[in-house]
Design a protein around this motif. Sequence first.
Motif, short mmCIF file in Angstrom:
data_model
loop_
_atom_site.label_atom_id
_atom_site.label_comp_id
_atom_site.label_asym_id
_atom_site.label_seq_id
_atom_site.Cartn_x
_atom_site.Cartn_y
_atom_site.Cartn_z
N ALA A 294 -3.39 2.13 4.83
CA ALA A 294 -2.75 2.20 3.52
C ALA A 294 -2.86 3.61 2.96
O ALA A 294 -1.90 4.17 2.42
CB ALA A 294 -3.39 1.18 2.58
N LEU A 295 -4.04 4.19 3.09
CA LEU A 295 -4.22 5.55 2.57
C LEU A 295 -3.35 6.54 3.33
O LEU A 295 -2.74 7.43 2.73
CB LEU A 295 -5.70 5.94 2.70
CG LEU A 295 -6.62 5.17 1.76
CD1 LEU A 295 -8.06 5.35 2.16
CD2 LEU A 295 -6.40 5.63 0.34
N MET A 296 -3.27 6.37 4.64
CA MET A 296 -2.41 7.27 5.40
C MET A 296 -0.96 7.10 4.98
O MET A 296 -0.22 8.08 4.89
CB MET A 296 -2.54 6.98 6.91
CG MET A 296 -3.80 7.50 7.55
SD MET A 296 -4.08 9.24 7.30
CE MET A 296 -2.78 9.96 8.28
N VAL A 297 -0.54 5.87 4.76
CA VAL A 297 0.85 5.67 4.31
C VAL A 297 1.05 6.38 2.98
O VAL A 297 2.09 7.00 2.75
CB VAL A 297 1.18 4.18 4.17
CG1 VAL A 297 2.56 3.99 3.55
CG2 VAL A 297 1.15 3.51 5.52
N MET A 298 0.05 6.33 2.10
CA MET A 298 0.20 7.01 0.83
C MET A 298 0.43 8.51 1.04
O MET A 298 1.34 9.11 0.46
CB MET A 298 -1.06 6.79 -0.03
CG MET A 298 -1.10 5.43 -0.70
SD MET A 298 -2.73 4.96 -1.26
CE MET A 298 -2.92 6.01 -2.68
N GLN B 294 -9.26 -0.83 9.09
CA GLN B 294 -8.03 -0.25 9.64
C GLN B 294 -6.89 -0.34 8.64
O GLN B 294 -6.13 0.61 8.47
CB GLN B 294 -7.61 -0.96 10.94
CG GLN B 294 -8.45 -0.62 12.14
CD GLN B 294 -9.68 -1.48 12.20
OE1 GLN B 294 -9.72 -2.55 11.61
NE2 GLN B 294 -10.70 -1.01 12.89
N SER B 295 -6.77 -1.50 7.98
CA SER B 295 -5.62 -1.64 7.09
C SER B 295 -5.78 -0.75 5.86
O SER B 295 -4.80 -0.19 5.37
CB SER B 295 -5.43 -3.11 6.68
OG SER B 295 -6.46 -3.53 5.82
N VAL B 296 -7.01 -0.60 5.37
CA VAL B 296 -7.19 0.26 4.19
C VAL B 296 -6.96 1.72 4.57
O VAL B 296 -6.27 2.46 3.85
CB VAL B 296 -8.60 0.07 3.60
CG1 VAL B 296 -8.85 1.07 2.50
CG2 VAL B 296 -8.74 -1.34 3.06
N GLN B 297 -7.51 2.16 5.68
CA GLN B 297 -7.25 3.52 6.12
C GLN B 297 -5.76 3.71 6.35
O GLN B 297 -5.19 4.75 6.02
CB GLN B 297 -8.00 3.81 7.44
CG GLN B 297 -9.49 4.02 7.28
CD GLN B 297 -9.82 5.42 6.82
OE1 GLN B 297 -9.55 5.79 5.68
NE2 GLN B 297 -10.40 6.22 7.69
N MET C 55 0.18 -1.86 -0.28
CA MET C 55 -0.42 -3.03 -0.92
C MET C 55 -0.89 -4.02 0.14
O MET C 55 -1.97 -4.63 0.01
CB MET C 55 0.59 -3.69 -1.85
CG MET C 55 0.92 -2.89 -3.07
SD MET C 55 -0.53 -2.35 -3.97
CE MET C 55 -1.16 -3.90 -4.54
N LEU C 56 -0.10 -4.17 1.18
CA LEU C 56 -0.51 -5.07 2.27
C LEU C 56 -1.82 -4.60 2.86
O LEU C 56 -2.74 -5.38 3.09
CB LEU C 56 0.60 -5.09 3.35
CG LEU C 56 0.29 -5.87 4.62
CD1 LEU C 56 0.15 -7.33 4.34
CD2 LEU C 56 1.40 -5.65 5.65
N GLY C 57 -1.90 -3.29 3.08
CA GLY C 57 -3.10 -2.75 3.68
C GLY C 57 -4.33 -2.95 2.81
O GLY C 57 -5.41 -3.30 3.30
N ILE C 58 -4.17 -2.75 1.52
CA ILE C 58 -5.32 -2.86 0.62
C ILE C 58 -5.81 -4.29 0.57
O ILE C 58 -7.01 -4.56 0.71
CB ILE C 58 -4.94 -2.37 -0.79
CG1 ILE C 58 -4.64 -0.88 -0.77
CG2 ILE C 58 -6.07 -2.66 -1.76
CD1 ILE C 58 -4.19 -0.35 -2.10
#
Lengths: 746, 97, 533
Positions: free
Chosen positions: C362-366, C357-360, C348-351
């Motif tokens: 976030a996706l990697m964390v998923m 970078q933060s969105v990518q 959520m932080l990333g999104i």
Amino acid sequence: MLLQHAATAGAHPLEGTVASYVWLLPLLPLLGFVLNGLLSLTAAFRFGPDDPGADHGTDAHPVAAHDDTGGGAHGDDHHAVQRHRYAGLVSLIGPGVLIAAFGLALAIFLAMRGVGEMHVPFVQRYFTWMPVGDLLIDASFQLDQLSMVMVLIITGVGALIHLFSVGYMQDDPGYPRYFAYLNLFVFFMLVLVLGANYPILFIGWEGVGLCSYLLIGYWFSEKANSDAGKKAFIVNRIGDFGFLIAMFLLFANLGRLDFVGVNAAAGQLAFGGAVITAICLFFFLGCAGKSAQIPLYVWLPDAMAGPTPVSALIHAATMVTAGVYLIARSSVLFSMAPVAGLTVVLIGGLTALFAASIGLKQWDIKKVLAYSTVSQLGYMFVGVGSGAYVAGVFHLMTHAFFKALLFLGSGSVIYAMHAAYHATHSHDDAQDMRNMGGLKKYLPVTWVLMWAATLAIAGVPPFAGFFSKDEILGSVFLRATHSTLADARWLGIPGSVILYFVYVMGLAAAFMTAVYMTRMMIYTFHGPNRTGEKEREHLREAPWIMTGPLVVLGVLSVIGGWFNIPAALPVGPIGALERWLEPVVGESALRVAGGTLPEATHSLEYSLIGAAIFIALAGIGLAFARLKPGRLVPKAQAPAEHGFGRVLADKYYVDEVYDAALVQPVVGVSRGLLWRGLDVGLIDRLTRLLVQSKDDDASPGAVPMGGWLTRAVGYLGSQLQSGRVGTYAWVLVVGVLFVLGAFSFR
Amino acid sequence: MLAESLFFSAVLFTIGVVGVLTRRNAIIVFMCVELMLNAVNLTFVAFARVYGVAGQVFVFFVMTVAAAEAAVGLAIIIALFRHRQTVNLSNINLLKG
Amino acid sequence: MRDFLLSIHYDYWILPTLLAIPLVGALLVLFTGRREPEGTDEVASGAARGPRVLATAVFAVEFVLSLGLWWAFDPVYDGWQQVFDRRWIPSWGIRFTLGLDGIALMMVLLTTFIMLLASYGSFTSIRRKARSYYALLLVLTTGMLGVFMSLDLFLFYVMWEAMLIPMYFIVGIWGGERRIYASLKFFIYTMVGSLLMLVGIVYLGTHQPVTSVNGVMTALPNFSYDAALNTAQFTQRGALWLFGAFFLAFAVKVPMFPLHTWLPDAHVEAPTAGSVVLASIMLKLGTFGFLRLAVPLFPTAAMQPAVRTTVLVLAVIGIVYGALVSLVQPDFKKLVAYSSVSHLGFVMLGIFALTVQSVQGALMVMINHGLSTGALFFLIGMIYERRHTRLIDSYGGIARVVPMFAAMLTLVSLSSIGVPGTNGFVGEFLVLLGSFRTTPVLSLIATTSVIIAAAYLLWAIQRILFNALDKPENEHVPDLNRRELILMAPLVAGIIWLGVYPAPVLRRMEVASEKFVRQVESKSAVRTATGGR
């Protein structure tokens, strides 16, 4: 005037030489890890698991009531006396890959010397690791003079320690596992020093922390060992937090994370500004964790729970020096942040003094050495913090030699003591100096070599430590009047005051170093023997596989300082290391020094040297004069400490303070407030308004709400279903009237 | 003319509604329902006189529906009586929820 | 490979096939296996063999087919790929539309991969009503895949609800002691959110532009995603309410603090494979919903300072709170459940930090969380099958007895902690690095969780694996058998591969992430730090 981008200079002179095989350097120990790991797991599968508690609880600390239900043959007194089945193979692979790596490192070193002046680093890119938008992190290695020095130390001293381990760990049931972890460590350490950008360095940084965790807790059946490993990892992680923030700041402000790029772009930041200072301070937080400085040094003494060769390799020669390497590598950044430099210097000095004082009153031979390491690391940070990067790395190098020698030597001593106690089925502490004494008769080679190391660490010429320590202290003294640090202010205090203060602390710590090291030698090797009548017969020198590496390290402890002789003593290659490292750190050193390197008059130089020698000899002399080994009694009968001596012996109660002030509150708050109070108490209770909870006994004392809200609404709803036609009719009529009314009042 | 007819229908309808709501005997309730239906029929015829023959067509529809509904409803009441021996509406609440 | 796939018109039929195969498989599974009297151990009697082998085979086919997407997907094309579009309910403007972008691609692959492992991993833990179980797993797969693939809001909702029912049964029938409570809680929490989302969907679908139909001006309903994105009509205030509706639905699923309390109960009471599916895939549906629906459809509302800050703060609270509460859990499964709350906080932080970078990240964390936490739950299940307890204090020193298990557990824990070299580091690093550019303070606070994560996991595995082997019942625990090793191997491989070489995965998601950031930025006029330097 900052370092040029390597790519713009055309083909690198090292291209096409053996240096292009630099990727093989870490791969060799990694291969060792894989092979040894497979051997360990296969053996476990086929012959039953090894029994890491059966041999030692700690190095030689006896295990109290103990169950042996694991596999492996057992001799008497719960010691496994049968070597591991694959021991022969492992003994070849483990040290073998290290020796091969050292050979390759030597070849690359010669190639580097062969190309003459190399002003730009040799960067090899292998693949793209994290490409995300404007962030581009490659998996690449950077070979320059600084990383070369580190590689030689790591592979050289590492190979010696691997050989030593063959002898030291020969009866350990987890033999392949040990070498697997040790190889993995060397792999990560090499990645650390060869990485071409901060993230790759960070892989190595955390990786060595991981291996440290695995190796400290190697004999994991003893809770104390596992606790020590866990403590090391977590305290290191606090430092890693700092490292991460520094990286984020770097990227947010410069957009680059590779060394070449950062160095080139650093000029964009304001000199001495908040950003650059913050970056450096956060990096130093990482260093404080990894290199055991105040306030994060507490894991290092506990780390002595691991096997002694591990202490030698990881906690003396290599891993703990990673912080020093980091600052040297980031010299461009640190040279632009005088306040950060002063902070590093101050904390380094304080740590040097603080740890040395604790070492004065430790009885466990390894603990003495552990605090000594913390203290010496403080020196190194004084060096790199004050802009004397070469001095700091120089001390790193000499320290690797003599500290590894000291640890391995103590390993020989412990090995002999352990064998003696084993033979007599005694459970006394084989690491406590009060149980030793007069060992020079039984372990003469070790005795001589350890004296060489002691003289080196005390700073007596012509041994190695003298040159490096003197250079650091001298540099600090000179920069107190002639550097950007001196001109800056640290929390209002002028920088020169800080630097002089650190110089004095350094001298005091040097004095204490001489004292506690001599104390250690006296209590261990001199005076009457306290080990016991029956044990004495079994004390003997360690086998040559262990003593051999000691000899090599002894030689290095003697001649190691001759690589960088100061100009005032023209007896050998003057400033060889200084010239070697000049392309990497020279510019930054100049910047700290304010444009020109400080020159000392020969008379000043001689008096500084004289002071250092005097301090060292005074310390040794004092120790010999005041300490009476004859008055010691074995540990079991030794009286408790009292007074300030007790405070020192109990290490100023720092661990206890941390536990009470940080650990317990965090756990307590998490358990009481966050979990029980908030999660279960509040949020779940609100939930139970909706959800039935008759059979829910999740939390003690919670009132079963019984899905109150749902039941209530349900009850109201059910009243409408009376089953009576008449009621329905009424409802119908009322509804129709309502709708009609709504329409007419539109 | 129209107003009087409508008034008359309204009165009949109201009597029917009141009957449905207040009487307890199921058969009486049915009679009241028939009364309501016939009141509606009267309304349609009254309007048909003024607005055209479509209203009378509606009357046929309503009468058909009323007849069918009466048949079915009375059958239900008979079945209910056989089961419960009563046609008192206040006692019949099998569908109570 | 790409050419081969093109030659068989792979793009055309793959998505509906992926949805259909599990359903057909479920039907077939219901015909296999013998009917045993209540209460028999079907694994021992062999009655479970038919269903589980058939189900695993179906999943294997599904996974292999979905692998083709890895090559068929074009990383540089900015738009929906593998699109399948058919009329469904024309009068309501509902079409059966499936399609993928980079984000959905990874989620689909993760789903087929994990479901295969979940099925294979349930072989010995599901001992009664095996037929129904495997059939439910298959139906669940269709639901989850449908959510990721659908480009029509109505279809999205149908698939969303379709997942709930199998999950409810799986937890409720094959779960632990308090399974009814847990499954009911899970169901109600999710349902409440979903109903609000339905209101939002209906509103979006019906408030489409007005056109002339046979001379009458009507708003033709259109439930397609593109219509909702581009042509839906609503006011600023309306946007806020709509965003709130979607937000609640997805926030429960993520799970965001303070709507997270269903998760520990659901995870603990669910059977092993249920926990794995719940953690690895179903939790991602919440964040996927944010990425696909809540934020892009209402960017102004989402990025309003008050809203954005609240979400970011809640995310960081989730990160730290989840980690702290994990520290004091006596039940290992609950510990991992709370750690999931912490990890999803990173997403959520990333999104909402809204940089590439933060969105990518976030996706990697998923993805990474799916692998690591799935692996953790499998391992917990394996040890539970042997010792029938999940309490950490019941163990101690078992690394001597089960070295293979110990090695696996250590590696997976390191991945969860985020040690560089494992996959966990890549995601967390990118999220923190990316969010540092826009919300440095919150990013800094979130970074402290790396310390706490190391603390809770290392302490837990120390108490389980290391220390003295002082309980006699632990002395003869058998190590992992061949089936379990085969099960763990691909997970371990994934952990290492994604840690060392995540570039191909990042590349495929890059276009979608950049598009997300760009669109939300421009539509909401939020100033964020993107672009090169």
